[in-house]
Design an enzyme around this catalytic site. Structure first.
Site, PDB file in Angstrom:
ATOM      1  N   ALA A  36       3.908  -1.486   4.173  1.00 51.72           N
ATOM      2  CA  ALA A  36       3.095  -2.475   4.899  1.00 51.72           C
ATOM      3  C   ALA A  36       3.285  -3.909   4.398  1.00 51.72           C
ATOM      4  O   ALA A  36       2.336  -4.697   4.371  1.00 51.72           O
ATOM      5  CB  ALA A  36       1.611  -2.098   4.853  1.00 51.72           C
ATOM      6  N   GLY A  37       4.522  -4.242   4.016  1.00 53.85           N
ATOM      7  CA  GLY A  37       4.784  -5.590   3.499  1.00 53.85           C
ATOM      8  C   GLY A  37       4.424  -6.694   4.481  1.00 53.85           C
ATOM      9  O   GLY A  37       3.761  -7.680   4.113  1.00 53.85           O
ATOM     10  N   GLY A  38       4.845  -6.563   5.726  1.00 48.37           N
ATOM     11  CA  GLY A  38       4.566  -7.595   6.732  1.00 48.37           C
ATOM     12  C   GLY A  38       3.064  -7.710   7.001  1.00 48.37           C
ATOM     13  O   GLY A  38       2.524  -8.818   7.102  1.00 48.37           O
ATOM     14  N   SER A  39       2.388  -6.573   7.069  1.00 51.48           N
ATOM     15  CA  SER A  39       0.938  -6.574   7.304  1.00 51.48           C
ATOM     16  C   SER A  39       0.211  -7.205   6.124  1.00 51.48           C
ATOM     17  O   SER A  39      -0.777  -7.927   6.300  1.00 51.48           O
ATOM     18  CB  SER A  39       0.419  -5.145   7.483  1.00 51.48           C
ATOM     19  OG  SER A  39       1.120  -4.497   8.512  1.00 51.48           O
TER      20      SER A  39
ATOM     21  N   ALA B 227       9.760  -0.380   4.848  1.00 51.12           N
ATOM     22  CA  ALA B 227       9.814   0.667   3.828  1.00 51.12           C
ATOM     23  C   ALA B 227       8.627   1.615   3.867  1.00 51.12           C
ATOM     24  O   ALA B 227       8.556   2.545   3.076  1.00 51.12           O
ATOM     25  CB  ALA B 227       9.891   0.006   2.450  1.00 51.12           C
ATOM     26  N   GLY B 228       7.629   1.357   4.754  1.00 51.62           N
ATOM     27  CA  GLY B 228       6.419   2.184   4.766  1.00 51.62           C
ATOM     28  C   GLY B 228       5.385   1.682   3.768  1.00 51.62           C
ATOM     29  O   GLY B 228       4.428   2.381   3.439  1.00 51.62           O
TER      30      GLY B 228
ATOM     31  N   ASP C 174      -1.924  -1.978  10.369  1.00 49.82           N
ATOM     32  CA  ASP C 174      -2.199  -1.915   8.930  1.00 49.82           C
ATOM     33  C   ASP C 174      -2.854  -3.192   8.409  1.00 49.82           C
ATOM     34  O   ASP C 174      -3.242  -3.253   7.237  1.00 49.82           O
ATOM     35  CB  ASP C 174      -0.901  -1.679   8.141  1.00 49.82           C
ATOM     36  CG  ASP C 174      -0.381  -0.258   8.307  1.00 49.82           C
ATOM     37  OD1 ASP C 174      -1.165   0.618   8.719  1.00 49.82           O
ATOM     38  OD2 ASP C 174       0.813  -0.029   8.023  1.00 49.82           O
TER      39      ASP C 174
ATOM     40  N   LYS D  86       0.851  -1.206   0.000  1.00 53.89           N
ATOM     41  CA  LYS D  86       0.000   0.000   0.000  1.00 53.89           C
ATOM     42  C   LYS D  86       0.882   1.249   0.000  1.00 53.89           C
ATOM     43  O   LYS D  86       2.040   1.212   0.445  1.00 53.89           O
ATOM     44  CB  LYS D  86      -0.927   0.042   1.219  1.00 53.89           C
ATOM     45  CG  LYS D  86      -0.232   0.081   2.608  1.00 53.89           C
ATOM     46  CD  LYS D  86       0.233   1.441   3.069  1.00 53.89           C
ATOM     47  CE  LYS D  86       0.951   1.402   4.427  1.00 53.89           C
ATOM     48  NZ  LYS D  86       1.775   2.567   4.726  1.00 53.89           N
TER      49      LYS D  86
ATOM     50  N   PRO E 137       9.713  -4.251  -0.621  1.00 50.73           N
ATOM     51  CA  PRO E 137      10.850  -3.912   0.228  1.00 50.73           C
ATOM     52  C   PRO E 137      10.444  -3.929   1.714  1.00 50.73           C
ATOM     53  O   PRO E 137       9.311  -3.564   2.054  1.00 50.73           O
ATOM     54  CB  PRO E 137      11.237  -2.499  -0.202  1.00 50.73           C
ATOM     55  CG  PRO E 137      10.546  -2.245  -1.479  1.00 50.73           C
ATOM     56  CD  PRO E 137       9.405  -3.200  -1.607  1.00 50.73           C
ATOM     57  N   VAL E 138      11.374  -4.362   2.556  1.00 51.64           N
ATOM     58  CA  VAL E 138      11.092  -4.545   3.986  1.00 51.64           C
ATOM     59  C   VAL E 138      11.360  -3.234   4.737  1.00 51.64           C
ATOM     60  O   VAL E 138      12.302  -2.502   4.409  1.00 51.64           O
ATOM     61  CB  VAL E 138      11.975  -5.685   4.548  1.00 51.64           C
ATOM     62  CG1 VAL E 138      11.762  -5.859   6.048  1.00 51.64           C
ATOM     63  CG2 VAL E 138      11.673  -6.985   3.817  1.00 51.64           C
TER      64      VAL E 138
END
Ligand code: ATP
Length: 286
Positions: free
Chosen positions: A100-103, A97-98, A136, A10, A94-95
């Site tokens: 929300a990859g993990g979310s 990074a803003g 998120d 996002k 990208p980790v």
């Protein structure tokens, strides 16, 4: 039996922090938009009852600290389904990074297990569960575009017709979301949320008004903590000749462009001096 879910990143078209709450979280008012940069989340039934995880990436926890693992554990607890699952994550977002990859991975596990195990739960239910994993996660359950309030648990999905291109660049700065939140002062808090202007521009399909309304009230705190972000921002805008904005707590910057050809030129101009540059497009809701 197995399946794959896309976990889309996002960007924040708006991010207003209204203040600090008595429970320690921050009250936010945001407009989030899904873009087509995605991790792939493969889920396969495990013959025993274990949750196992395999991650194709560095700098990402490979154990129960991974949000995808946490989501599988939560789903099993709340649904009462006592089955095992093997999760494989192919990371492309990208980790830290803003974006929300993990979310997004956690939300994809919730949606995916709902399909794999045939539990027939609504997105509203999955989003409610997801809120206990991270702020998120509820938005990432729905994807698309949404106004997001509270501490992230109040999600109002919103359909619009703008299919803009966006160029994302990740400056090589490691940002901790928690540190940026801690660095916020009274001056960063917004009394008149500007998300309404972003929503109006989206409703009117007016991309120029949208670009004029995009804002992020965490950007100043991120720049105070990581001054390198500011010099990257200037260099990026100088090379691309279009405005860039910060997503989430940074450091990823994004530009909004209606034409693919222009977006490709911007991407090419930046690839000369930054390694992590992505050409993406807005994705609609489910
Ligand atoms: P947000 O925009 O929600 O603040 P972010 O994009 O800044 O998130 P993430 O990529 O979600 O940050 O990663 C933040 C931290 O979460 C990482 O440093 C990592 O240790 C941890 N993490 C846990 N699970 C994952 C996952 N599945 N993918 C990436 N990072 C994860």
């Amino acid at each position: 039996m197995g399946l794959v879910e896309h976990a889309f990143a996002k960007i924040n078209l708006s991010l207003d922090v209204l203040g600090r709450r008595p429970d320690g979280y921050h009250e936010v008012d945001m407009v989030m938009q899904t873009v087509d940069l995605a991790d792939l989340v493969f889920l396969e039934d495990n013959p025993d009852e274990d949750i196992t995880l395999e991650v194709q990436a560095t700098h990402v926890p490979q154990d129960e600290r991974n949000l995808a693992y946490a989501a599988a554990r939560l789903f099993r607890e709340r649904s009462g389904v006592r089955r095992g699952v093997h999760i494989r994550l192919d990371k492309h977002i990208p980790v830290a990074a803003g974006l929300a990859g993990g979310s997004a991975d956690a939300a994809a596990v919730l949606r995916g297990l709902n399909r794999l195990w045939g539990t027939g739960l609504s997105l509203d239910q999955l989003a409610e569960w997801g809120a206990s994993i991270g702020s998120d996660v509820p938005f990432c359950v729905y994807q698309g575009c949404a106004r997001v309030r509270g501490r992230g648990e109040q999600v109002q999905p919103f359909q619009h017709g703008l299919r803009l291109w966006t160029v994302l660049v990740r400056p090589p700065v490691f940002v901790s979301t928690a540190d940026v939140y801690h660095a916020l002062t009274e001056r960063d808090f917004v009394s008149q949320p500007r998300s309404a202007a972003v929503m109006r521009a989206l409703r009117d399909d007016d991309w120029l008004a949208l670009r004029g309304a995009v804002h992020n009230s965490m950007a100043a705190a991120a720049r105070r903590l990581y001054p390198e972000i500011e010099s990257f921002h200037s260099r990026v805008e100088e090379a691309a000749q279009v405005p860039f904005f910060m997503s989430g707590s940074g450091p990823t910057l994004f530009a909004l462009l209606p034409a693919e050809s222009h977006a490709r030129r911007v991407r090419n101009a930046l690839m000369g001096f930054l390694r992590e540059v992505y050409l993406c497009r807005f994705v609609g809701g489910l």
